[in-house]
Scaffold this motif. Structure first.
Motif, PDB file in Angstrom:
ATOM      1  N   MET A   1     -18.393 -12.017 -45.249  1.00  0.00           N
ATOM      2  CA  MET A   1     -19.041 -11.510 -44.217  1.00  0.00           C
ATOM      3  C   MET A   1     -20.000 -10.825 -44.984  1.00  0.00           C
ATOM      4  N   ARG A   2     -21.329 -11.157 -44.579  1.00  0.00           N
ATOM      5  CA  ARG A   2     -22.773 -10.483 -45.085  1.00  0.00           C
ATOM      6  C   ARG A   2     -22.696  -9.097 -44.865  1.00  0.00           C
ATOM      7  N   SER A   3     -23.637  -8.235 -45.799  1.00  0.00           N
ATOM      8  CA  SER A   3     -23.487  -6.976 -45.680  1.00  0.00           C
ATOM      9  C   SER A   3     -23.809  -6.394 -44.119  1.00  0.00           C
ATOM     10  N   SER A   4     -24.996  -6.997 -43.732  1.00  0.00           N
ATOM     11  CA  SER A   4     -25.644  -6.562 -42.383  1.00  0.00           C
ATOM     12  C   SER A   4     -24.382  -6.792 -41.266  1.00  0.00           C
ATOM     13  N   ASP A   5     -23.700  -8.016 -41.383  1.00  0.00           N
ATOM     14  CA  ASP A   5     -22.851  -8.033 -40.263  1.00  0.00           C
ATOM     15  C   ASP A   5     -21.686  -6.992 -40.575  1.00  0.00           C
ATOM     16  N   LYS A   6     -21.326  -6.678 -41.948  1.00  0.00           N
ATOM     17  CA  LYS A   6     -20.384  -5.884 -42.090  1.00  0.00           C
ATOM     18  C   LYS A   6     -20.575  -4.436 -41.471  1.00  0.00           C
ATOM     19  N   ASP A   7     -21.780  -4.079 -41.670  1.00  0.00           N
ATOM     20  CA  ASP A   7     -22.281  -2.806 -41.195  1.00  0.00           C
ATOM     21  C   ASP A   7     -22.268  -2.820 -39.485  1.00  0.00           C
ATOM     22  N   LYS A   8     -22.521  -3.882 -38.844  1.00  0.00           N
ATOM     23  CA  LYS A   8     -22.625  -4.043 -37.644  1.00  0.00           C
ATOM     24  C   LYS A   8     -21.004  -4.271 -37.105  1.00  0.00           C
ATOM     25  N   PHE A   9     -20.135  -4.663 -37.812  1.00  0.00           N
ATOM     26  CA  PHE A   9     -18.630  -4.686 -37.461  1.00  0.00           C
ATOM     27  C   PHE A   9     -18.159  -3.177 -37.497  1.00  0.00           C
ATOM     28  N   SER A  10     -18.722  -2.551 -38.761  1.00  0.00           N
ATOM     29  CA  SER A  10     -18.152  -0.996 -38.934  1.00  0.00           C
ATOM     30  C   SER A  10     -18.741  -0.255 -37.596  1.00  0.00           C
ATOM     31  N   LEU A  11     -19.876  -0.189 -37.070  1.00  0.00           N
ATOM     32  CA  LEU A  11     -20.252   0.447 -36.044  1.00  0.00           C
ATOM     33  C   LEU A  11     -19.331   0.002 -34.910  1.00  0.00           C
ATOM     34  N   ALA A  12     -19.342  -1.325 -34.511  1.00  0.00           N
ATOM     35  CA  ALA A  12     -18.361  -1.466 -33.589  1.00  0.00           C
ATOM     36  C   ALA A  12     -17.000  -0.909 -33.463  1.00  0.00           C
ATOM     37  N   MET A  13     -16.460  -1.105 -34.728  1.00  0.00           N
ATOM     38  CA  MET A  13     -15.251  -0.407 -34.739  1.00  0.00           C
ATOM     39  C   MET A  13     -15.174   1.054 -34.680  1.00  0.00           C
ATOM     40  N   GLY A  14     -16.233   1.872 -34.962  1.00  0.00           N
ATOM     41  CA  GLY A  14     -16.401   3.319 -34.613  1.00  0.00           C
ATOM     42  C   GLY A  14     -16.620   3.422 -33.082  1.00  0.00           C
ATOM     43  N   GLU A  15     -17.384   2.387 -32.602  1.00  0.00           N
ATOM     44  CA  GLU A  15     -17.449   2.689 -31.061  1.00  0.00           C
ATOM     45  C   GLU A  15     -16.249   2.623 -30.427  1.00  0.00           C
ATOM     46  N   VAL A  16     -15.520   1.519 -30.766  1.00  0.00           N
ATOM     47  CA  VAL A  16     -14.456   1.442 -29.945  1.00  0.00           C
ATOM     48  C   VAL A  16     -13.340   2.535 -30.382  1.00  0.00           C
ATOM     49  N   LEU A  17     -13.213   2.907 -31.303  1.00  0.00           N
ATOM     50  CA  LEU A  17     -12.387   4.058 -31.710  1.00  0.00           C
ATOM     51  C   LEU A  17     -12.746   5.282 -30.740  1.00  0.00           C
ATOM     52  N   TYR A  18     -14.018   5.313 -30.870  1.00  0.00           N
ATOM     53  CA  TYR A  18     -14.515   6.662 -30.034  1.00  0.00           C
ATOM     54  C   TYR A  18     -14.114   6.721 -28.627  1.00  0.00           C
ATOM     55  N   ASN A  19     -14.536   5.245 -27.933  1.00  0.00           N
ATOM     56  CA  ASN A  19     -14.109   5.048 -26.623  1.00  0.00           C
ATOM     57  C   ASN A  19     -12.684   5.312 -26.141  1.00  0.00           C
ATOM     58  N   LEU A  20     -11.923   4.821 -27.180  1.00  0.00           N
ATOM     59  CA  LEU A  20     -10.450   4.886 -26.764  1.00  0.00           C
ATOM     60  C   LEU A  20      -9.872   6.297 -26.639  1.00  0.00           C
ATOM     61  N   ARG A  21     -10.400   7.121 -27.905  1.00  0.00           N
ATOM     62  CA  ARG A  21     -10.085   8.486 -27.928  1.00  0.00           C
ATOM     63  C   ARG A  21     -10.702   9.088 -26.550  1.00  0.00           C
ATOM     64  N   ASP A  22     -11.920   8.835 -26.324  1.00  0.00           N
ATOM     65  CA  ASP A  22     -12.436   9.500 -25.136  1.00  0.00           C
ATOM     66  C   ASP A  22     -11.910   9.264 -23.923  1.00  0.00           C
ATOM     67  N   ARG A  23     -11.347   8.014 -23.627  1.00  0.00           N
ATOM     68  CA  ARG A  23     -10.494   7.368 -22.440  1.00  0.00           C
ATOM     69  C   ARG A  23      -9.350   8.205 -22.398  1.00  0.00           C
ATOM     70  N   ALA A  24      -8.497   8.116 -23.552  1.00  0.00           N
ATOM     71  CA  ALA A  24      -7.403   9.110 -23.487  1.00  0.00           C
ATOM     72  C   ALA A  24      -7.303  10.506 -23.552  1.00  0.00           C
ATOM     73  N   ASN A  25      -8.697  10.985 -23.442  1.00  0.00           N
ATOM     74  CA  ASN A  25      -8.977  12.429 -23.660  1.00  0.00           C
ATOM     75  C   ASN A  25      -8.154  13.110 -24.743  1.00  0.00           C
ATOM     76  N   MET A  26      -8.419  12.525 -26.033  1.00  0.00           N
ATOM     77  CA  MET A  26      -7.461  12.660 -27.223  1.00  0.00           C
ATOM     78  C   MET A  26      -8.626  13.378 -28.222  1.00  0.00           C
ATOM     79  N   ALA A  27      -8.478  14.827 -28.564  1.00  0.00           N
ATOM     80  CA  ALA A  27      -9.268  15.279 -29.470  1.00  0.00           C
ATOM     81  C   ALA A  27      -9.241  14.868 -30.963  1.00  0.00           C
ATOM     82  N   ASN A  28     -10.258  14.900 -31.656  1.00  0.00           N
ATOM     83  CA  ASN A  28     -10.222  14.580 -33.089  1.00  0.00           C
ATOM     84  C   ASN A  28      -8.985  14.892 -33.825  1.00  0.00           C
ATOM     85  N   MET A  29      -8.627  16.029 -33.730  1.00  0.00           N
ATOM     86  CA  MET A  29      -7.221  16.583 -34.587  1.00  0.00           C
ATOM     87  C   MET A  29      -6.015  16.128 -34.005  1.00  0.00           C
TER      88      MET A  29
END
Length: 112
Positions: free
Chosen positions: A1-29
């Motif tokens: 995977m090229r570096s720019s693709d890896k960066d985009k994939f990392s951002l997608a991972m972050g967004e998915v995790l955030y959205n899952l936590r948000d939908r589950a109403n789950m705090a960071n801790m």
């Protein structure tokens, strides 16, 4: 995977995790305790600074009742959507999305 693709994939991972936590109403801790990871690790994942290792992906998915491969599949789908929506790699900051002002700064994947 090229570096720019890896960066985009990392951002997608972050967004998915955030959205899952948000939908589950789950705090960071709460999430970090259930997943067995540190808060800094979660922050790095959600900001797209780094990706979880494969063996940690299983831990990351467990608090949502998902298997590691299911979480990975969601990330792949988000990555594909982002790639399809963002011609030339241009992505607008969350704070600027939906703003009518065309003079807002935009950021390219991997830097400003």
């Amino acid at each position: 995977m090229r570096s720019s693709d890896k960066d985009k994939f990392s951002l997608a991972m972050g967004e998915v995790l955030y959205n899952l936590r948000d939908r589950a109403n789950m705090a960071n801790m709460t999430y970090t305790a259930k997943a067995g990871i540190g808060e800094n690790t979660l922050c790095n994942w959600e900001s797209g600074r780094c990706l979880p290792r494969v063996e940690v992906l299983i831990q990351a998915a467990a608090p949502f009742g998902l298997k590691g491969w299911e979480l990975y599949k969601l990330v792949e789908e988000e990555y594909a959507r982002k790639k399809a929506r963002t011609p030339n790699g241009v992505r607008f900051n969350k704070a600027n999305q939906g703003k009518e002002n065309g003079n807002r700064r935009h950021r390219r994947e991997g830097g400003i």
